[in-house]
Every structure is written in structure tokens, then in C-alpha cells.
Design a protein around this motif. Structure first.
Motif, PDB file in Angstrom:
ATOM      1  N   ASP A  72       0.991  -1.307   0.034  1.00 37.39           N
ATOM      2  CA  ASP A  72       0.032   0.007  -0.276  1.00 37.39           C
ATOM      3  C   ASP A  72       0.943   1.265  -0.121  1.00 37.39           C
ATOM      4  N   THR A  73       1.350   1.577  -1.086  1.00 36.03           N
ATOM      5  CA  THR A  73       2.558   2.776  -1.375  1.00 36.03           C
ATOM      6  C   THR A  73       1.717   4.016  -1.702  1.00 36.03           C
ATOM      7  N   GLY A  74       0.763   3.976  -2.239  1.00 26.42           N
ATOM      8  CA  GLY A  74       0.393   5.391  -2.851  1.00 26.42           C
ATOM      9  C   GLY A  74       1.001   5.219  -4.555  1.00 26.42           C
ATOM     10  N   HIS A  75      -0.192   5.621  -5.338  1.00 20.67           N
ATOM     11  CA  HIS A  75       0.253   5.721  -6.798  1.00 20.67           C
ATOM     12  C   HIS A  75      -0.384   6.809  -7.461  1.00 20.67           C
ATOM     13  N   PHE A  76       0.152   7.101  -8.524  1.00 23.23           N
ATOM     14  CA  PHE A  76      -0.293   7.999  -9.835  1.00 23.23           C
ATOM     15  C   PHE A  76      -1.477   7.447 -10.280  1.00 23.23           C
ATOM     16  N   LEU A  77      -2.611   8.310 -10.427  1.00 25.71           N
ATOM     17  CA  LEU A  77      -3.844   7.632 -11.095  1.00 25.71           C
ATOM     18  C   LEU A  77      -3.483   7.557 -12.611  1.00 25.71           C
ATOM     19  N   LEU A  78      -4.041   6.304 -13.092  1.00 26.24           N
ATOM     20  CA  LEU A  78      -3.872   6.183 -14.434  1.00 26.24           C
ATOM     21  C   LEU A  78      -5.194   5.983 -15.310  1.00 26.24           C
ATOM     22  N   ASN A  79      -5.135   5.954 -16.456  1.00 32.75           N
ATOM     23  CA  ASN A  79      -6.180   5.890 -17.144  1.00 32.75           C
ATOM     24  C   ASN A  79      -6.516   4.627 -17.643  1.00 32.75           C
ATOM     25  N   PRO A  80      -7.520   3.949 -17.107  1.00 32.56           N
ATOM     26  CA  PRO A  80      -7.610   2.474 -17.304  1.00 32.56           C
ATOM     27  C   PRO A  80      -7.592   2.015 -18.689  1.00 32.56           C
ATOM     28  N   GLU A  81      -7.936   2.604 -19.678  1.00 37.56           N
ATOM     29  CA  GLU A  81      -7.788   2.205 -20.823  1.00 37.56           C
ATOM     30  C   GLU A  81      -6.430   2.291 -21.647  1.00 37.56           C
ATOM     31  N   THR A  82      -5.603   3.142 -21.291  1.00 35.98           N
ATOM     32  CA  THR A  82      -4.428   3.560 -21.955  1.00 35.98           C
ATOM     33  C   THR A  82      -3.253   3.214 -21.070  1.00 35.98           C
ATOM     34  N   GLY A  83      -3.470   3.215 -19.716  1.00 38.38           N
ATOM     35  CA  GLY A  83      -2.258   3.152 -18.492  1.00 38.38           C
ATOM     36  C   GLY A  83      -1.505   4.248 -18.304  1.00 38.38           C
ATOM     37  N   GLU A  84      -1.924   5.545 -19.059  1.00 34.36           N
ATOM     38  CA  GLU A  84      -1.079   6.439 -18.854  1.00 34.36           C
ATOM     39  C   GLU A  84      -1.386   7.521 -17.761  1.00 34.36           C
TER      40      GLU A  84
ATOM     41  N   GLY B 192      -2.115  20.384 -15.248  1.00 40.02           N
ATOM     42  CA  GLY B 192      -0.739  20.169 -15.643  1.00 40.02           C
ATOM     43  C   GLY B 192       0.262  19.195 -14.702  1.00 40.02           C
ATOM     44  N   LYS B 193      -0.612  18.515 -13.762  1.00 41.75           N
ATOM     45  CA  LYS B 193       0.371  17.837 -12.967  1.00 41.75           C
ATOM     46  C   LYS B 193      -0.348  16.248 -12.536  1.00 41.75           C
ATOM     47  N   LYS B 194       0.377  15.291 -12.427  1.00 43.72           N
ATOM     48  CA  LYS B 194      -0.112  14.158 -12.432  1.00 43.72           C
ATOM     49  C   LYS B 194      -0.895  13.955 -11.126  1.00 43.72           C
ATOM     50  N   ILE B 195      -1.910  13.337 -11.207  1.00 44.15           N
ATOM     51  CA  ILE B 195      -2.838  13.161  -9.953  1.00 44.15           C
ATOM     52  C   ILE B 195      -2.072  12.173  -8.860  1.00 44.15           C
ATOM     53  N   TRP B 196      -1.982  12.323  -8.055  1.00 39.56           N
ATOM     54  CA  TRP B 196      -1.280  11.392  -6.863  1.00 39.56           C
ATOM     55  C   TRP B 196      -2.514  11.074  -6.020  1.00 39.56           C
ATOM     56  N   VAL B 197      -2.525   9.520  -5.794  1.00 39.24           N
ATOM     57  CA  VAL B 197      -3.563   8.911  -4.864  1.00 39.24           C
ATOM     58  C   VAL B 197      -2.745   8.565  -3.698  1.00 39.24           C
ATOM     59  N   PRO B 198      -2.966   8.850  -2.554  1.00 37.17           N
ATOM     60  CA  PRO B 198      -1.976   8.549  -1.510  1.00 37.17           C
ATOM     61  C   PRO B 198      -2.255   7.061  -0.870  1.00 37.17           C
ATOM     62  N   SER B 199      -1.315   6.765  -0.178  1.00 37.63           N
ATOM     63  CA  SER B 199      -1.646   5.418   0.462  1.00 37.63           C
ATOM     64  C   SER B 199      -3.042   5.346   1.413  1.00 37.63           C
ATOM     65  N   LYS B 200      -3.675   4.352   1.517  1.00 33.36           N
ATOM     66  CA  LYS B 200      -4.685   4.239   2.198  1.00 33.36           C
ATOM     67  C   LYS B 200      -4.463   4.323   3.854  1.00 33.36           C
TER      68      LYS B 200
ATOM     69  N   ILE C  97       9.651   6.819  -2.386  1.00 36.46           N
ATOM     70  CA  ILE C  97       9.942   6.070  -3.616  1.00 36.46           C
ATOM     71  C   ILE C  97       9.441   6.909  -4.887  1.00 36.46           C
ATOM     72  N   ASN C  98       8.663   7.848  -4.672  1.00 38.82           N
ATOM     73  CA  ASN C  98       8.430   8.916  -5.607  1.00 38.82           C
ATOM     74  C   ASN C  98       9.199  10.176  -5.614  1.00 38.82           C
ATOM     75  N   GLY C  99      10.436  10.237  -4.852  1.00 35.79           N
ATOM     76  CA  GLY C  99      11.305  11.291  -4.995  1.00 35.79           C
ATOM     77  C   GLY C  99      10.588  12.307  -4.035  1.00 35.79           C
ATOM     78  N   LYS C 100       9.687  12.299  -3.298  1.00 36.26           N
ATOM     79  CA  LYS C 100       9.190  13.446  -2.680  1.00 36.26           C
ATOM     80  C   LYS C 100       9.827  13.322  -1.218  1.00 36.26           C
ATOM     81  N   ARG C 101      10.011  14.661  -0.710  1.00 39.97           N
ATOM     82  CA  ARG C 101      10.685  14.883   0.628  1.00 39.97           C
ATOM     83  C   ARG C 101       9.914  14.420   1.834  1.00 39.97           C
ATOM     84  N   ILE C 102      10.450  13.730   2.725  1.00 42.23           N
ATOM     85  CA  ILE C 102       9.887  12.949   3.665  1.00 42.23           C
ATOM     86  C   ILE C 102       9.819  14.220   5.012  1.00 42.23           C
ATOM     87  N   THR C 103       8.689  14.444   5.462  1.00 43.50           N
ATOM     88  CA  THR C 103       8.643  15.468   6.447  1.00 43.50           C
ATOM     89  C   THR C 103       9.270  14.744   7.758  1.00 43.50           C
ATOM     90  N   ARG C 104      10.193  15.452   8.439  1.00 49.04           N
ATOM     91  CA  ARG C 104      10.919  14.752   9.654  1.00 49.04           C
ATOM     92  C   ARG C 104      10.241  14.960  11.035  1.00 49.04           C
TER      93      ARG C 104
END
Length: 208
Positions: free
Chosen positions: A87-99, A105-113, A200-207
Motif C-alpha cells: 500500500d504505497t500510494g500511486h499516480f492515477l492512471l487512465n484505465p484504458e491507456t495506462g497513461e 498540468g500535474k499528475k494526480i497522486w493517490v495517497p496510500s490508504k 519512492i516517488n522522490g518526494k521529501r519526507i517530513t521529519r
């Protein structure tokens, strides 16, 4: 991966912390020893881990306890309380194209549940259970002459790496075979932890 180099590992190996697990002489018959909390790496992403035996490192820091030898290590395993790596979180993909799908202008991020924020999770599990301590030892040496069995310490050559692991250190356990180590002096297990403050997505972790 790039030219055979794991960039995920490189970003984490910029940071290192030794974790000391104390096995007091007064606890020499214990089969479970709890880790102490490691506040400075509490929310860090762990990318690799190794251990050291007495021939590699004579004394632990900061307690200056005698490090266990290779034979003692063969009686030990670790139980690591971690996040659910599936359960890592992921970028939202188009179910038909996988893109990736975009918004403004930014990718839609779906956070970990189960994530409350980078490095923080609503629940954890014993995802690394009974991991043999000898499986984390990659240094080839002659072994300790003071060991009950003289000879080379077990080693794996390879550094044990992890993809998306966050550890709740105060819930981790050193598991020892029945009867404990029967050590007459204070000793310690030392783990070398390589970690990153980037997820894992290169985002800075809040310390904080």
C-alpha cells in the motif's frame, strides 16, 4: 535501474545509522529483546540493512558493549514492524491507456490508504518476521577466536535491500532461540541501517 545501478538504493545510502540492540547480562535467558526507539530515523525510508559480528566490530556504540559473535548470531533473528509495502500510494492512471492522468498540468497522486503523511502510517505489521541475523551479514572474516566454535563467520556477500520500508523501531524485536544467549557480560547486536529522506516517488519526507 540505470546501467545496472539501483538509484533508489543510492539515494538512501547517503545516510547511515547504526542501531544498537542491548542484550544485558541480567537478560541472558530472554528469548525476546525489544528494540529501543530510534527517534532520528523514526520516519525514514529504510533502503538497506546489514549487521556486524565481533570480528568486524569489537564494541557497540554508544554503550561500548561486546558485540555478539557469529555463533551467537546463528541463534538470533529479527522481527521488524513495518508499513504494508503493498500500500504505497500511486499516480492515477487512465484505465484504458495506462497513461498517467493530469490535473492543472500535474499528475494526480493517490495517497496510500494507510498513510497519514510521508513516513507515517495508521497501522503497521510484522512484515519482516524471523529474518535470520546471519542473512544480514555480508562481511567475510576469519571469525572470533573467542567463539565457542572457531571458524569463519557466516556471510552472504550481498547487502540486503528493501524497496519501500518504513520501520516502527520501538515495536521491533530481537528473537533468540530458547534459553537465550546465556551471556555473562552485557552484549549487543548492531545493525547498520541505510536510509533516505526521500520516498519512492522522490518526494521529501517530513521529519518532524
Amino acid at each position: 535501474m540505470h546501467n545496472g545501478v539501483d538509484n533508489n538504493l543510492i539515494t538512501g545510502k547517503a545516510h547511515f545509522r547504526a542501531v544498537e540492540v542491548k542484550i544485558l547480562a541480567s537478560e541472558n535467558n530472554q528469548t525476546q529483546i525489544k528494540f529501543e526507539d530510534q527517534s532520528d530515523i523514526r520516519y525514514a525510508r529504510v533502503v538497506a540493512m546489514e549487521t556486524y559480528f565481533q570480528t568486524d566490530l569489537r564494541r557497540s556504540q554508544p554503550s561500548n558493549y561486546l558485540v555478539i559473535d557469529g555463533v551467537q548470531a546463528s541463534y538470533c533473528s529479527v522481527i521488524l514492524e513495518t508499513n504494508d509495502a503493498d500500500d504505497t500510494g500511486h499516480f492515477l492512471l487512465n484505465p484504458e491507456t495506462g497513461e498517467p492522468q493530469f490535473k492543472d498540468g500535474k499528475k494526480i497522486w493517490v495517497p496510500s490508504k494507510s498513510a497519514q503523511g510521508n513516513g507515517r502510517f495508521t497501522s503497521t505489521q510484522q512484515n519482516q518476521k524471523y529474518l535470520p541475523l546471519t542473512a544480514l551479514h555480508r562481511i567475510q572474516n576469519a571469525g572470533s577466536s573467542a567463539s565457542s566454535i572457531v571458524g569463519p563467520d557466516p556471510f552472504t556477500r550481498q547487502l540486503q535491500t528493501f524497496y519501500n520500508m518504513y520501520v516502527s523501531w520501538d515495536k521491533c524485536i530481537l528473537q533468540i532461540a530458547n534459553g537465550g544467549l546465556n551471556n555473562s557480560v552485557n552484549q549487543a547486536v548492531v545493525l547498520g541501517v541505510y536510509y533516505s529522506w526521500l520516498d519512492i516517488n522522490g518526494k521529501r519526507i517530513t521529519r518532524n
